[in-house]
Motif scaffolding. Structure first.
Motif, mmCIF file in Angstrom:
data_model
loop_
_atom_site.group_PDB
_atom_site.id
_atom_site.type_symbol
_atom_site.label_atom_id
_atom_site.label_comp_id
_atom_site.label_asym_id
_atom_site.label_seq_id
_atom_site.Cartn_x
_atom_site.Cartn_y
_atom_site.Cartn_z
ATOM 1 N N SER A 25 3.569 14.741 -7.313
ATOM 2 C CA SER A 25 2.596 13.829 -6.684
ATOM 3 C C SER A 25 1.884 14.512 -5.522
ATOM 4 N N GLU A 26 2.623 15.333 -4.762
ATOM 5 C CA GLU A 26 2.003 16.073 -3.663
ATOM 6 C C GLU A 26 1.012 17.098 -4.195
ATOM 7 N N GLU A 27 1.390 17.790 -5.275
ATOM 8 C CA GLU A 27 0.554 18.866 -5.793
ATOM 9 C C GLU A 27 -0.747 18.358 -6.409
ATOM 10 N N VAL A 28 -0.738 17.151 -6.956
ATOM 11 C CA VAL A 28 -1.945 16.634 -7.601
ATOM 12 C C VAL A 28 -2.664 15.592 -6.746
ATOM 13 N N GLY A 29 -2.234 15.433 -5.494
ATOM 14 C CA GLY A 29 -2.978 14.574 -4.579
ATOM 15 C C GLY A 29 -2.721 13.089 -4.729
ATOM 16 N N LEU A 30 -1.563 12.709 -5.279
ATOM 17 C CA LEU A 30 -1.252 11.289 -5.459
ATOM 18 C C LEU A 30 -0.159 10.791 -4.514
ATOM 19 N N ILE A 31 0.306 11.664 -3.628
ATOM 20 C CA ILE A 31 1.460 11.306 -2.809
ATOM 21 C C ILE A 31 1.164 10.179 -1.824
ATOM 22 N N SER A 32 -0.035 10.120 -1.283
ATOM 23 C CA SER A 32 -0.341 9.037 -0.338
ATOM 24 C C SER A 32 -0.299 7.682 -1.030
ATOM 25 N N GLU A 33 -0.807 7.634 -2.272
ATOM 26 C CA GLU A 33 -0.739 6.392 -3.042
ATOM 27 C C GLU A 33 0.711 5.992 -3.295
ATOM 28 N N PHE A 34 1.553 6.997 -3.626
ATOM 29 C CA PHE A 34 2.968 6.674 -3.849
ATOM 30 C C PHE A 34 3.634 6.220 -2.556
ATOM 31 N N ASP A 35 3.384 6.913 -1.454
ATOM 32 C CA ASP A 35 4.021 6.544 -0.190
ATOM 33 C C ASP A 35 3.671 5.111 0.204
ATOM 34 N N ILE A 36 2.422 4.706 -0.021
ATOM 35 C CA ILE A 36 2.025 3.326 0.271
ATOM 36 C C ILE A 36 2.757 2.363 -0.647
ATOM 37 N N ALA A 37 2.853 2.721 -1.944
ATOM 38 C CA ALA A 37 3.545 1.848 -2.897
ATOM 39 C C ALA A 37 5.019 1.706 -2.524
ATOM 40 N N MET A 38 5.640 2.795 -2.072
ATOM 41 C CA MET A 38 7.042 2.757 -1.656
ATOM 42 C C MET A 38 7.207 1.879 -0.416
ATOM 43 N N CYS A 39 6.333 2.043 0.544
ATOM 44 C CA CYS A 39 6.393 1.207 1.758
ATOM 45 C C CYS A 39 6.257 -0.270 1.396
ATOM 46 N N ARG A 40 5.369 -0.568 0.461
ATOM 47 C CA ARG A 40 5.161 -1.968 0.064
ATOM 48 C C ARG A 40 6.427 -2.548 -0.564
ATOM 49 N N LYS A 41 7.094 -1.763 -1.424
ATOM 50 C CA LYS A 41 8.324 -2.249 -2.053
ATOM 51 C C LYS A 41 9.434 -2.456 -1.022
ATOM 52 N N VAL A 42 9.568 -1.500 -0.109
ATOM 53 C CA VAL A 42 10.624 -1.601 0.897
ATOM 54 C C VAL A 42 10.369 -2.787 1.822
#
Length: 573
Positions: free
Chosen positions: A368-385
């Motif tokens: 996700s970091e290498e293809v530029g999707l990590i910020s989207e994942f980090d937000i999704a993780m924060c939302r779930k938590v």
């Protein structure tokens, strides 16, 4: 009357019995050209000079009239003639080039490096026009992007951004361009046969030539000591490119051996993806080629890079689906006080049991970091938590939960803004959520990252620096980032338990953090011996199977005996 004066709309051109209409337009062209150059040369499509003006004596060593009838290539130094020929061919095909440095041999004087710009004027018999100016000593005429110091070509990161910008700009259009990787087998042996000056000269010629044949004159990259990348027109004659590079190497080689040149092109026209997805897949493929520095380049490029590109694109699609649909679980692992063994807070860890992605959690995050999707994942993780904390708070008190944030994300204004907005909308989680900044991706702008961290801490959220000791930048991060906790990388802990030297470093690290008012956390504590060792080293908190395994059903109140402890399948951090 000034014949170069601007003609107002509807006004007649100034009368001049000597200057006909075409020469009047030429005068305007000259005036325009000399705004940014010292000389202008007009050639026929075959490169023969028909007109020259300006400071040609200073730049080329010839008066303007003496240049007429000569070929432009003949004015350049022998080693740069092939490059100049390639440039003029591009212009004849209707392309432009900008700020390309070419060495010229000046009659009765030393060689000079000129910065050339070229373009074609269809209304003037498809003649080519080249402007020239002297390159200032030490000045890099190329603009923008991260560059290799030896060739002047873009780095892998700069090339990836250029390719991404191009693909997104022309998505759905006809001018897709093509990306080709170029490998030079035998480059290391050739370097050993050359002196430093000869090697630098070869790299310079390769850099200029690669730029000359690239799209826009500056979409070429050096991806390693023996590999390059080109974004170019689909009709570029790659066989000719291979031959010219081979010739450069043979000319430089005192034994005349040179190198073996291999090319492999990747296309995007058959991929059923958006421009952004294609760009992300291309960037990932570029980074993979740049990263495989120890492999035989000819073997690597003989593999099917198009298959790799499509595989990357499919992975990107799966990762995006996982993030957008929330097809991942969150497991919680306790961090305990080593002195009391009581839970202090939890770390939230991704689990991919229901995801279409065939990766473990660590691979998922890195990809996700290498293809530029990590910020989207980090937000999704924060939302779930946040959702999980909100539910737990309704049932009683909860311990704080730490959510991982990538070094990429903390440096993103858009991510920080969205995170702060999410926290504002959920005041019930204040005091119950904290953040771990991971080191899997390097933080480029530490000042900017620290501004974001200070903002979170000012709002009452604790911040932890994760993976400390795992990367080269650990102490730089510790000096520049104002955090509350430092989590010592698990492998560092294991090494310290086996070596007196590493133990001394761990003791010093723990003491330094204590002096800075920063609490320390150690990972991978799996037995009593490690626990006692870390307590002796002065580490305050710990995480590991000795205390608690990651658990999707963990009791966030801190009762570590409640819920079902699941077998660990991999963790981020």
């Amino acid at each position: 009357m000034n014949v170069l004066a601007k003609t107002q709309p509807g006004a007649e051109k100034p009368e001049n019995p000597i200057m006909d209409s075409s020469r009047y337009e030429m005068a305007r062209l000259l005036a325009f050209a000399f705004c940014s150059a010292d000389a202008l040369v007009e050639t026929e499509p075959d490169g023969r000079i028909v007109y020259a003006s300006g400071a040609t004596g200073l730049l080329f060593g010839h008066k303007p009239d003496a240049m007429v009838g000569e070929t432009f290539e003949s004015l350049s130094a022998k080693e740069d003639r092939a490059m100049l020929g390639a440039l003029l061919k591009r212009v004849a095909n209707g392309e432009r080039f900008q700020d390309i440095p070419i060495k010229v041999s000046r009659s009765g004087d030393s060689d000079a490096v000129l910065s050339l710009n070229g373009y074609r004027v269809p209304d003037l018999s498809n003649h080519c026009f080249v402007t020239a100016r002297i390159v200032e000593t030490g000045r890099d005429v190329a603009n923008g992007g991260e560059r290799n110091a030896e060739t002047g070509l873009l780095t892998a990161d700069g090339f990836g951004e250029s390719v991404k910008a191009h693909v997104e700009d022309v998505a759905g259009g006809d001018n897709q361009g093509e990306m080709t990787f170029v490998g030079l087998s035998g480059m290391s042996d050739l370097k050993d046969r050359l002196g430093d000056d000869e090697h630098q000269g070869l790299l310079r010629r390769l850099g200029i030539f690669m730029k000359a044949v690239s799209l826009g004159g500056d979409t070429a990259a050096q991806l390693g000591h023996n590999r390059f990348g080109l974004l170019h027109s689909p009709d570029l004659d790659l066989e000719s490119v291979e031959g010219q590079i081979s010739q450069f190497a043979r000319d430089a080689d005192p034994k005349g051996i040179g190198v073996s040149v291999t090319t492999q092109s990747v296309g995007v026209e058959t991929m059923d993806l958006t421009g952004q997805d294609v760009a992300q897949a291309l960037i990932y493929t570029i980074q993979q080629v740049a990263r495989e520095g120890g492999k035989d380049i000819s073997k690597m490029l003989s593999s099917d890079l198009n298959a790799q590109l499509n595989e990357a694109a499919n992975k990107i699609a799966q990762v995006k689906t996982t993030i957008e649909t929330g097809q991942f679980d969150v497991a919680f692992q306790a961090i305990v006080s080593l002195a009391s063994r009581k839970a202090h807070h939890f770390e939230a860890l991704i689990r991919l049991n229901d995801s279409p992605v065939k990766m473990n959690p660590f691979e998922f995050v890195c990809f996700s970091e290498e293809v530029g999707l990590i910020s989207e994942f980090d937000i999704a993780m924060c939302r779930k938590v946040i959702g999980r904390i909100t539910s737990a708070v309704e049932r009683g008190s909860v311990l704080p939960v730490a959510v991982n944030i990538s070094g990429y994300s903390i440096g993103s204004d858009a991510f920080v803004s969205e995170l702060r907005e999410m926290l504002t909308e959920n005041p019930e989680v204040h005091g119950s959520i904290m953040f771990e900044i991971t080191e899997t991706a390097r933080i480029d702008d530490l000042v900017k990252a620290n501004t974001a961290i200070r903002g979170l801490r000012a709002d009452g959220f604790h911040v932890c620096l994760d993976d400390f000791g795992s990367g080269e930048s650990a102490f730089e991060y510790l000096r520049e980032l104002e955090v509350d906790f430092v989590k010592i990388d698990g492998m560092y802990v294991k090494d310290a338990a086996k070596s007196e030297k590493d133990r001394a470093f761990l003791v010093a690290m723990s003491g330094l953090c204590r002096d800075l008012g920063i609490a320390t956390i150690a990972e991978f504590i799996e037995d009593e011996e490690t626990l006692e060792f870390l307590k002796e080293c002065g580490v305050a908190y710990g995480q590991g199977y000795l205390f608690h395994k990651p658990d999707v059903a963990a009791d966030l109140s801190g009762n570590l005996n409640a819920g079902k402890n699941l077998k660990r399948k991999g963790a981020r951090g």
